[in-house]
Design an enzyme around this catalytic site. Sequence first.
Site, PDB file in Angstrom:
ATOM      1  CB  THR A  25      -0.575   0.320   0.977  1.00 51.48           C
ATOM      2  OG1 THR A  25      -0.276   0.298   2.458  1.00 51.48           O
ATOM      3  CG2 THR A  25      -1.516  -1.343   1.109  1.00 51.48           C
ATOM      4  CG  ASP A  26      -1.052   4.561  -1.415  1.00 49.01           C
ATOM      5  OD1 ASP A  26      -1.826   4.442  -0.631  1.00 49.01           O
ATOM      6  OD2 ASP A  26      -1.907   5.579  -2.242  1.00 49.01           O
ATOM      7  CG  PHE A  27       0.138   8.140   1.957  1.00 46.00           C
ATOM      8  CD1 PHE A  27      -0.312   8.631   2.994  1.00 46.00           C
ATOM      9  CD2 PHE A  27       1.078   8.745   0.844  1.00 46.00           C
ATOM     10  CE1 PHE A  27      -0.959   9.837   1.933  1.00 46.00           C
ATOM     11  CE2 PHE A  27       0.096   9.720  -0.474  1.00 46.00           C
ATOM     12  CZ  PHE A  27      -0.686  10.311   0.419  1.00 46.00           C
ATOM     13  CB  SER A  28      -3.954   6.633   2.289  1.00 48.56           C
ATOM     14  OG  SER A  28      -3.889   6.421   0.219  1.00 48.56           O
TER      15      SER A  28
END
Length: 147
Positions: A25-28
């Site tokens: 995943t990304d930061f979100s």
Amino acid sequence: MTDQLSGRLVEGGHRLDVRVYFEDTDFSGVVYHARYLHFLERGRTDFLRLHGIGHRALMDGAFGEPMAFAVRRMEIEFLRPARIDDVLQVETRTALLGGARVVLDQRILRDGEVLVEAAVKVAVISPDGRPRRMPPAVAERLGAPAS
């Protein structure tokens, strides 16, 4: 437990369950777009494995001369996001068999909802990267084109 590590063959193709981890995943907490390529690759690899077509066996010449599969073209439609901790289903099926290629239709779903659709054109190549014809035994294992 290991009997389903490679997923399972289902009517019309193959299904592999994958869990989304933090690293995907990304930061979100949403799956980073390139990670879907990893999920699709695992689906294709296990689709072949359960049809008795391992990558090592191909390179070792188990079906005639040494060969490999190489992705030549991929069309991907990102429809909905997956998120951390989701359990996804990667579906793979043969869409078209040709003399030196196979087209695979793939989907990534979550609880029956389609998140990603992909059409993957795979070429048959020799170890030095030249195109070659698909051995009949490999084509037979991949089955007839889907209707």
